[in-house]
Structure formats: structure tokens, C-alpha cells
Design a protein around this motif. Structure first.
Motif, PDB file in Angstrom:
ATOM      1  N   TYR A 175       0.866  -1.163   0.000  1.00  0.00           N
ATOM      2  CA  TYR A 175       0.000   0.000   0.000  1.00  0.00           C
ATOM      3  C   TYR A 175       0.911   1.223   0.000  1.00  0.00           C
ATOM      4  O   TYR A 175       1.789   1.359   0.859  1.00  0.00           O
ATOM      5  N   VAL A 176       0.742   2.101  -0.978  1.00  0.00           N
ATOM      6  CA  VAL A 176       1.630   3.242  -1.165  1.00  0.00           C
ATOM      7  C   VAL A 176       0.864   4.539  -0.935  1.00  0.00           C
ATOM      8  O   VAL A 176      -0.258   4.701  -1.419  1.00  0.00           O
ATOM      9  N   VAL A 177       1.484   5.443  -0.195  1.00  0.00           N
ATOM     10  CA  VAL A 177       0.950   6.785   0.005  1.00  0.00           C
ATOM     11  C   VAL A 177       1.994   7.742  -0.565  1.00  0.00           C
ATOM     12  O   VAL A 177       3.101   7.845  -0.047  1.00  0.00           O
ATOM     13  N   LEU A 178       1.624   8.398  -1.649  1.00  0.00           N
ATOM     14  CA  LEU A 178       2.517   9.295  -2.375  1.00  0.00           C
ATOM     15  C   LEU A 178       2.158  10.732  -2.044  1.00  0.00           C
ATOM     16  O   LEU A 178       1.020  11.163  -2.250  1.00  0.00           O
ATOM     17  N   ASN A 179       3.108  11.444  -1.479  1.00  0.00           N
ATOM     18  CA  ASN A 179       2.935  12.844  -1.091  1.00  0.00           C
ATOM     19  C   ASN A 179       3.920  13.704  -1.871  1.00  0.00           C
ATOM     20  O   ASN A 179       4.896  13.188  -2.414  1.00  0.00           O
ATOM     21  N   PRO A 180       3.722  15.018  -1.910  1.00  0.00           N
ATOM     22  CA  PRO A 180       4.716  15.865  -2.566  1.00  0.00           C
ATOM     23  C   PRO A 180       6.083  15.703  -1.894  1.00  0.00           C
ATOM     24  O   PRO A 180       6.222  15.904  -0.690  1.00  0.00           O
ATOM     25  N   GLY A 181       7.058  15.257  -2.654  1.00  0.00           N
ATOM     26  CA  GLY A 181       8.417  15.133  -2.142  1.00  0.00           C
ATOM     27  C   GLY A 181       8.813  13.807  -1.532  1.00  0.00           C
ATOM     28  O   GLY A 181       9.990  13.576  -1.285  1.00  0.00           O
ATOM     29  N   TYR A 182       7.863  12.908  -1.271  1.00  0.00           N
ATOM     30  CA  TYR A 182       8.212  11.611  -0.684  1.00  0.00           C
ATOM     31  C   TYR A 182       7.063  10.623  -0.828  1.00  0.00           C
ATOM     32  O   TYR A 182       5.931  11.007  -1.081  1.00  0.00           O
ATOM     33  N   PHE A 183       7.378   9.342  -0.654  1.00  0.00           N
ATOM     34  CA  PHE A 183       6.320   8.339  -0.566  1.00  0.00           C
ATOM     35  C   PHE A 183       6.638   7.353   0.542  1.00  0.00           C
ATOM     36  O   PHE A 183       7.795   7.158   0.911  1.00  0.00           O
ATOM     37  N   CYS A 184       5.587   6.778   1.101  1.00  0.00           N
ATOM     38  CA  CYS A 184       5.688   5.752   2.130  1.00  0.00           C
ATOM     39  C   CYS A 184       5.037   4.493   1.593  1.00  0.00           C
ATOM     40  O   CYS A 184       4.099   4.573   0.802  1.00  0.00           O
ATOM     41  N   TYR A 185       5.525   3.340   2.028  1.00  0.00           N
ATOM     42  CA  TYR A 185       4.859   2.096   1.644  1.00  0.00           C
ATOM     43  C   TYR A 185       4.681   1.215   2.863  1.00  0.00           C
ATOM     44  O   TYR A 185       5.475   1.253   3.804  1.00  0.00           O
ATOM     45  N   TYR A 186       3.571   0.475   2.839  1.00  0.00           N
ATOM     46  CA  TYR A 186       3.103  -0.316   3.973  1.00  0.00           C
ATOM     47  C   TYR A 186       2.868  -1.753   3.534  1.00  0.00           C
ATOM     48  O   TYR A 186       2.603  -2.014   2.359  1.00  0.00           O
ATOM     49  N   LYS A 187       2.877  -2.652   4.500  1.00  0.00           N
ATOM     50  CA  LYS A 187       2.572  -4.055   4.200  1.00  0.00           C
ATOM     51  C   LYS A 187       1.165  -4.167   3.621  1.00  0.00           C
ATOM     52  O   LYS A 187       0.926  -4.901   2.676  1.00  0.00           O
ATOM     53  N   ASP A 188       0.213  -3.442   4.188  1.00  0.00           N
ATOM     54  CA  ASP A 188      -1.147  -3.352   3.652  1.00  0.00           C
ATOM     55  C   ASP A 188      -1.804  -2.090   4.199  1.00  0.00           C
ATOM     56  O   ASP A 188      -1.195  -1.362   4.979  1.00  0.00           O
ATOM     57  N   ALA A 189      -3.006  -1.826   3.783  1.00  0.00           N
ATOM     58  CA  ALA A 189      -3.687  -0.576   4.148  1.00  0.00           C
ATOM     59  C   ALA A 189      -4.066  -0.503   5.613  1.00  0.00           C
ATOM     60  O   ALA A 189      -4.346   0.575   6.114  1.00  0.00           O
TER      61      ALA A 189
END
Length: 152
Positions: A69-83
Motif C-alpha cells: 500500500y503506497v501513500v505518495l505525497n509531494p516530495g516523498y512516498f511511504c509504503y506499507y505491508k497493507d492498508a
């Protein structure tokens, strides 16, 4: 991408939404269509706000594909095992980003691949090989990463 004009003061990588999904019991199949967010500035230009959804990520050390699960923000992204997980597995700063579609035969058998190249100062990895869940999501993700990585 859908447009969002309301102000979102949250700068987290999706903790509130992850909690909401967990409480609703939403599965990957129900959420495989990522939602893109942008807003139109007064001058008519589009500013990237945030995009969330599922992508496949090729591992850095062990070269296998994992759904993240990816959360893309201005300047960076985070990824998670699931939501439903509140703590990200990783966070990547997007600096001097180039994004391009990848030939899936050259980097494993996962279709709908693209490569995000960044000069990251938070980790040693520069090329992130990702894949959209569906063909129709591929261009949205590529565009979102390009917008998120633009200099401000």
C-alpha cells in the motif's frame, strides 16, 4: 486523477485512512483502484496533493514482488505491508526524480512496471521498480510520481 479542493492538514503517510479501512474491513481487492488527488491553483496550474493505493514493489535485496500500500505525497512516498498497518515499512524522499515505464520482461514477470529514479538522501537506493495492479492505473501512477517529485 480526481480533484480534491478541500484542505487536508494531515501530513502523515495515511495513518487515519489506514485506521478507517481496518475498521471497515476493506480488502485489497476492494481497494485496488487507487485514488489520485490534486488541486487547481488560482493560476490554473495543477498542484499534486496526494495519491494512495496498491502497487507491486520489487525487493531491493531479495528480488521478489510484494504488494504494498503506497501513500505518495509531494516530495516523498511511504509504503506499507497493507492498508491496515499504521507504521510504514519504508519512506523514500523524491529528489531529482525521473519516472519511466519499464519493459516487464527485463525486470521480472510483473506486468505494468515503471521505474522511479531518485537521488535519495534517506536511503542508499536510487531505483525503485514498481508495478501497477491494473494496466489502466499505470499512467496515473507514473504521472503522480512525476508531479510528486517536482521541485517546489
Amino acid at each position: 486523477m480526481s480533484l480534491r479542493t478541500n484542505n487536508d492538514s494531515s501530513d502523515s503517510c495515511g495513518e487515519d485512512e489506514a485506521e478507517q479501512r481496518m475498521s471497515r474491513g476493506i480488502s485489497v481487492d476492494e481497494e485496488s483502484e487507487p485514488v489520485g488527488h490534486s488541486k487547481i491553483n488560482g493560476g490554473g496550474s495543477t498542484t499534486f496533493v496526494q495519491k494512495r493505493g496498491f502497487l507491486y514493489k520489487l525487493g531491493g535485496n531479495v528480488k521478489n514482488w510484494k504488494l504494498r500500500y503506497v501513500v505518495l505525497n509531494p516530495g516523498y512516498f511511504c509504503y506499507y505491508k497493507d492498508a491496515s498497518v499504521l507504521k510504514p515499512i519504508g519512506e523514500v524522499k523524491l529528489k531529482n526524480v525521473t519516472v519511466m515505464e519499464s519493459d516487464h520482461t527485463s525486470k521480472g514477470k510483473q506486468p505494468f512496471q515503471f521505474v522511479v529514479h531518485t537521488e535519495s538522501t534517506w536511503n542508499n537506493r536510487c531505483d525503485w521498480i514498481l508495478a501497477a495492479v491494473k494496466a489502466e492505473e499505470l499512467q496515473d501512477w507514473i504521472t503522480a510520481f512525476q508531479l510528486a517529485g517536482q521541485r517546489r
